[in-house]
Design an enzyme around this catalytic site. Structure first.
Site, PDB file in Angstrom:
ATOM      1  N   TYR A  92       0.841  -1.187   0.000  1.00  0.00           N
ATOM      2  CA  TYR A  92       0.000   0.000   0.000  1.00  0.00           C
ATOM      3  C   TYR A  92       0.884   1.248   0.000  1.00  0.00           C
ATOM      4  CZ  TYR A  92      -4.294   2.279  -0.362  1.00  0.00           C
ATOM      5  OH  TYR A  92      -5.289   3.049  -0.886  1.00  0.00           O
ATOM      6  N   ARG A 145      -9.173   9.889  -8.642  1.00  0.00           N
ATOM      7  CA  ARG A 145      -8.364  10.619  -7.657  1.00  0.00           C
ATOM      8  C   ARG A 145      -7.566   9.600  -6.863  1.00  0.00           C
ATOM      9  NH1 ARG A 145      -8.631  11.313  -1.984  1.00  0.00           N
ATOM     10  NH2 ARG A 145      -7.695   9.410  -2.672  1.00  0.00           N
ATOM     11  N   LYS A 163      -5.883  -2.574  -1.383  1.00  0.00           N
ATOM     12  CA  LYS A 163      -6.755  -2.466  -0.202  1.00  0.00           C
ATOM     13  C   LYS A 163      -7.336  -3.826   0.171  1.00  0.00           C
ATOM     14  CE  LYS A 163      -7.284   2.012   1.003  1.00  0.00           C
ATOM     15  NZ  LYS A 163      -8.027   3.218   1.301  1.00  0.00           N
ATOM     16  N   GLU A 234     -13.749   3.820  -3.516  1.00  0.00           N
ATOM     17  CA  GLU A 234     -12.338   4.106  -3.313  1.00  0.00           C
ATOM     18  C   GLU A 234     -11.784   5.060  -4.361  1.00  0.00           C
ATOM     19  OE1 GLU A 234     -10.764   2.699  -0.716  1.00  0.00           O
ATOM     20  OE2 GLU A 234      -9.013   3.862  -1.275  1.00  0.00           O
ATOM     21  N   ASP A 235     -11.215   6.163  -3.908  1.00  0.00           N
ATOM     22  CA  ASP A 235     -10.494   7.074  -4.798  1.00  0.00           C
ATOM     23  C   ASP A 235     -11.321   7.576  -5.980  1.00  0.00           C
ATOM     24  OD1 ASP A 235      -8.441   7.068  -3.054  1.00  0.00           O
ATOM     25  OD2 ASP A 235      -7.009   6.020  -4.308  1.00  0.00           O
ATOM     26  N   ASP A 257     -13.833   4.950   2.040  1.00  0.00           N
ATOM     27  CA  ASP A 257     -12.680   4.970   2.942  1.00  0.00           C
ATOM     28  C   ASP A 257     -11.952   6.307   2.921  1.00  0.00           C
ATOM     29  OD1 ASP A 257     -10.823   3.755   4.753  1.00  0.00           O
ATOM     30  OD2 ASP A 257      -9.409   3.844   3.090  1.00  0.00           O
ATOM     31  N   ASP A 258     -11.919   6.956   1.765  1.00  0.00           N
ATOM     32  CA  ASP A 258     -11.181   8.232   1.681  1.00  0.00           C
ATOM     33  C   ASP A 258     -11.832   9.287   2.562  1.00  0.00           C
ATOM     34  OD1 ASP A 258      -9.608   7.126  -0.460  1.00  0.00           O
ATOM     35  OD2 ASP A 258     -11.458   7.288  -1.601  1.00  0.00           O
ATOM     36  N   ASN A 398      -0.441  12.073   0.623  1.00  0.00           N
ATOM     37  CA  ASN A 398       0.289  10.915   0.087  1.00  0.00           C
ATOM     38  C   ASN A 398       0.558  11.107  -1.396  1.00  0.00           C
ATOM     39  OD1 ASN A 398       0.214   9.267   2.451  1.00  0.00           O
ATOM     40  ND2 ASN A 398      -1.934   8.827   2.025  1.00  0.00           N
TER      41      ASN A 398
HETATM   42  P1  NAD Z   1      -9.439  16.039  -2.626  1.00  0.00           P
HETATM   43  O1  NAD Z   1      -9.047  16.194  -4.038  1.00  0.00           O
HETATM   44  O2  NAD Z   1     -10.825  15.648  -2.283  1.00  0.00           O
HETATM   45  O3  NAD Z   1      -9.125  17.425  -1.840  1.00  0.00           O
HETATM   46  C1  NAD Z   1      -7.972  18.197  -1.998  1.00  0.00           C
HETATM   47  C2  NAD Z   1      -8.234  19.572  -1.416  1.00  0.00           C
HETATM   48  O4  NAD Z   1      -7.008  20.305  -1.422  1.00  0.00           O
HETATM   49  C3  NAD Z   1      -9.237  20.407  -2.164  1.00  0.00           C
HETATM   50  O5  NAD Z   1     -10.084  21.054  -1.258  1.00  0.00           O
HETATM   51  C4  NAD Z   1      -8.393  21.458  -2.875  1.00  0.00           C
HETATM   52  O6  NAD Z   1      -9.057  22.685  -3.039  1.00  0.00           O
HETATM   53  C5  NAD Z   1      -7.263  21.606  -1.893  1.00  0.00           C
HETATM   54  N1  NAD Z   1      -6.073  22.187  -2.511  1.00  0.00           N
HETATM   55  C6  NAD Z   1      -5.542  21.926  -3.718  1.00  0.00           C
HETATM   56  N2  NAD Z   1      -4.459  22.702  -3.925  1.00  0.00           N
HETATM   57  C7  NAD Z   1      -4.307  23.457  -2.827  1.00  0.00           C
HETATM   58  C8  NAD Z   1      -3.388  24.442  -2.439  1.00  0.00           C
HETATM   59  N3  NAD Z   1      -2.383  24.809  -3.235  1.00  0.00           N
HETATM   60  N4  NAD Z   1      -3.530  25.007  -1.230  1.00  0.00           N
HETATM   61  C9  NAD Z   1      -4.526  24.642  -0.411  1.00  0.00           C
HETATM   62  N5  NAD Z   1      -5.433  23.713  -0.722  1.00  0.00           N
HETATM   63  C10 NAD Z   1      -5.327  23.116  -1.924  1.00  0.00           C
HETATM   64  O7  NAD Z   1      -8.421  15.019  -2.016  1.00  0.00           O
HETATM   65  P2  NAD Z   1      -8.541  14.241  -0.623  1.00  0.00           P
HETATM   66  O8  NAD Z   1      -9.190  12.938  -0.805  1.00  0.00           O
HETATM   67  O9  NAD Z   1      -9.110  15.138   0.395  1.00  0.00           O
HETATM   68  O10 NAD Z   1      -7.006  13.932  -0.338  1.00  0.00           O
HETATM   69  C11 NAD Z   1      -6.089  14.978  -0.119  1.00  0.00           C
HETATM   70  C12 NAD Z   1      -4.750  14.420   0.298  1.00  0.00           C
HETATM   71  O11 NAD Z   1      -4.897  13.691   1.509  1.00  0.00           O
HETATM   72  C13 NAD Z   1      -4.132  13.464  -0.710  1.00  0.00           C
HETATM   73  O12 NAD Z   1      -2.759  13.725  -0.836  1.00  0.00           O
HETATM   74  C14 NAD Z   1      -4.314  12.109  -0.083  1.00  0.00           C
HETATM   75  O13 NAD Z   1      -3.266  11.223  -0.399  1.00  0.00           O
HETATM   76  C15 NAD Z   1      -4.267  12.446   1.382  1.00  0.00           C
HETATM   77  N6  NAD Z   1      -4.978  11.442   2.176  1.00  0.00           N
HETATM   78  C16 NAD Z   1      -4.292  10.868   3.207  1.00  0.00           C
HETATM   79  C17 NAD Z   1      -4.897   9.888   3.949  1.00  0.00           C
HETATM   80  C18 NAD Z   1      -4.154   9.285   5.098  1.00  0.00           C
HETATM   81  O14 NAD Z   1      -3.053   9.636   5.337  1.00  0.00           O
HETATM   82  N7  NAD Z   1      -4.725   8.390   5.845  1.00  0.00           N
HETATM   83  C19 NAD Z   1      -6.176   9.468   3.632  1.00  0.00           C
HETATM   84  C20 NAD Z   1      -6.861  10.080   2.578  1.00  0.00           C
HETATM   85  C21 NAD Z   1      -6.244  11.080   1.851  1.00  0.00           C
END
Ligand code: NAD
Length: 541
Positions: A92, A145, A163, A234-235, A257-258, A398
């Site tokens: 993962y 995504r 997963k 997922e994603d 899950d996200d 990530n």
């Molecule tokens: P998403 O696309 O739904 O949301 C991303 C957000 O970031 C949006 O609101 C966007 O407007 C904002 N954004 C983009 N560019 C930006 C900038 N320059 N400044 C400020 N904000 C900005 O994505 P998501 O599902 O919310 O995931 C976001 C991140 O979180 C990813 O990198 C993902 O890998 C990570 N994530 C980590 C975990 C974990 O660690 N357990 C779980 C889920 C997601």
């Protein structure tokens, strides 16, 4: 009926490779098809881990593990169970991200089902091509995504595969019951249109009513083919993720899950952090960088937890602040806010930058979920450490290349006072003779246990309350030895234990909410444990 000879060796669920006994070799037509010496599982494991460690490139390790999974699932899952700290970052995050980016180039053999926008009207037939009738666990993506990597189209298949591998490895959901699915509706990633190795449909993404009709057909076909299945979304891109989750959460046993798993693991980290800094949940002020699925999902569960502790929902929401790509999310901001952000649009002056927002709001907790790397600068971390004795800073984006800051930076810039966790793993940091082990806020702590619990009692629904209970259970499993190195999660070596406890808590909650369809067992945890697949060879003869 048990297959024989080469058909048996080619079946990864039944194959034991060199571990087939002399009697089995005679009775099952295997004599001569294997080298003569019989190796028990323990010795096969030694060879497998030595081969794994011989590879230095994580992607080579991933390819090695994928082919092992395609050959001998028992050995594959046993390897993960024995060496989770080495294996989980490969199957993962972070390595799976690289594997998805290079999915076409490293493609070896099919795994899972591909349903495309051209299959409209035929999804039931495609499901019927899957060889196992009793599917209980589906992880499905449309690849829009993938992690923080964006639209990878059909290359996203690495995620459902990974997963489901974790469901089996970490919570003992039988591999026989697991089905990874990619719904390929095209991709809007121009690089993939030009990629000669791209494995998916070379077209722009299907959107609008036709997309919705495809998802509807998918859900109804899955329900009919597998009435007891749990679907994990997922994603998906966030324009579809929230809609799909809410449209189907009562129609089919499902969750995202996200949104929900991330929320739960992040809340567990905050609760673990509060055990370190002595703070109270209701006194926290959260500032998020990124207002997408992860960020608003975390805020939603924080609100639920605060309400459980007696705070009003409105007050709890006022404690969650967001900076997205346009700046601070406030009511006065011009333009229409996406629906999921509206509940968090605060009545306050607009602020353009994160640094200024930290200065003005003085949050106790800073959470990075924007997918934009290097955004928690030295100044921002220093300010967090100036306003809080022990600030909580989670860099959750990530893979590693997208993290808002590294663990070393966070500890160094805060003089070791930060409570830090990240989405992708970072190595241990030593600062002024003290050891810091950054926790990985990996959803793997949560979703396998929640899924196992929902399946174990045949729940009708997965609710947000179950994710809240999962977070509280996980935080309760952080031991003094973890806190001593400022780690807010238990080590991965305890993951099956964690999943069993979470599953038991979820079953209890399903009964409380009247959603369980099986009678309540006298000992819920024992019942859950008895259902967990253990990677050991069966004797066939
Ligand atoms: P998403 O696309 O739904 O949301 C991303 C957000 O970031 C949006 O609101 C966007 O407007 C904002 N954004 C983009 N560019 C930006 C900038 N320059 N400044 C400020 N904000 C900005 O994505 P998501 O599902 O919310 O995931 C976001 C991140 O979180 C990813 O990198 C993902 O890998 C990570 N994530 C980590 C975990 C974990 O660690 N357990 C779980 C889920 C997601």
């Amino acid at each position: 009926m048990l297959p024989r000879g080469t058909a048996l060796l080619a079946n990864p669920i039944l194959n034991k490779g060199t571990a087939f006994s002399e009697r089995e070799r005679d009775a099952l037509g295997l004599r001569g098809l294997l080298p003569p010496r019989v190796f028990p599982l323990k010795e096969q494991l030694q060879r497998a881990i030595a081969n794994f460690r011989r590879k230095t490139d994580p992607l080579d390790k991933y390819i090695f593990l994928s082919s092992l999974q395609g050959r001998n699932e028992t050995l594959f899952y046993r390897l993960i169970e024995e060496f989770p700290d080495e294996m989980i970052p490969i199957i993962y995050t972070p390595t799976v991200g690289q594997a998805c980016l290079e999915f076409g180039a490293i493609y070896r053999r099919p795994r899972g089902l591909y349903i495309t926008s051209k299959d409209k009207g035929h999804i039931a037939e495609i499901l019927a091509n899957w060889p196992q009738p009793d599917v209980r666990m589906i992880v499905v993506t449309d690849g829009e995504r993938i992690l923080g990597l964006g639209d990878l189209g059909a290359y996203g298949m690495g995620i459902p595969i990974g997963k489901l591998g974790l469901y089996t490895a970490c919570a003992g959901v039988h591999p026989y019951c697991c089905l990874p699915i990619t719904i390929d509706v095209g991709t809007d990633n121009p690089k993939l249109h030009e990629d000669p190795m791209y494995v998916g449909l070379n077209q722009k993404r299907l959107r609008g009513p036709e997309y919705d009709e495809l998802i509807e057909e998918f859900v109804q076909s899955v329900k009919k083919a597998y009435p007891k299945v749990l679907v994990q979304w997922e994603d998906f891109g966030n324009t579809n993720a929230f809609r799909i989750l809410h449209k189907y959460e009562k129609d089919v046993l499902s969750f995202n899950d996200d949104i929900q798993g991330t929320a739960s693991v992040a809340l567990a980290g905050i609760l673990g952090g509060l055990r370190l800094n002595g703070g109270k949940l209701v006194d926290q002020k959260l500032l998020f960088l990124g207002a997408g699925e992860a960020g608003t999902g975390i805020a939603d569960i924080f609100v639920e937890a605060a309400v459980q502790q007696g705070m009003s929902e409105a007050d709890a929401r006022k404690r969650c602040w967001f900076v997205d790509s346009q700046g601070l999310v406030v009511k006065e901001r011009p333009g229409k806010l996406a629906e999921h952000k509206v509940p968090y649009a605060q009545d306050a002056k607009f602020i353009a930058t994160l640094e200024e927002a930290v200065d003005v709001l003085k949050p106790t907790t800073l959470i990075g979920v924007s997918g934009v790397p290097r955004t928690f600068t030295k100044t921002i971390v220093e300010k967090m450490a100036q306003y809080n004795e022990q600030p909580i800073i989670f860099a959750l984006s990530n893979p590693t290349s997208k993290a808002e800051c590294t663990a070393e930076e966070a500890y160094t810039w805060s003089e070791g006072r930060v409570i830090f966790a990240s989405g992708s793993p970072f190595p241990t940091v030593t600062l002024n003779g003290k050891t810091y082990v950054p926790g990985q806020g990996n959803n793997v702590y949560i979703f396998p246990g929640v899924g196992l619990g929902a399946l174990a009692c045949e729940s009708k629904q997965v609710t947000n309350k179950m994710f809240l209970i999962a977070a509280q259970t996980l935080a309760g499993l952080v031991g003094p030895e973890d806190l001593a190195v400022r780690r807010v999660y238990p080590p991965f070596s305890k993951i099956r234990e964690v999943s069993a406890k979470i599953a038991a808590a979820v079953v209890e909650e399903c009964h409380r909410e009247g959603l369980a369809q099986l009678p309540k067992p006298a000992d819920i945890e024992a019942d859950v444990r008895a259902r967990m697949y253990v990677p050991e060879y069966q004797e066939y003869i």
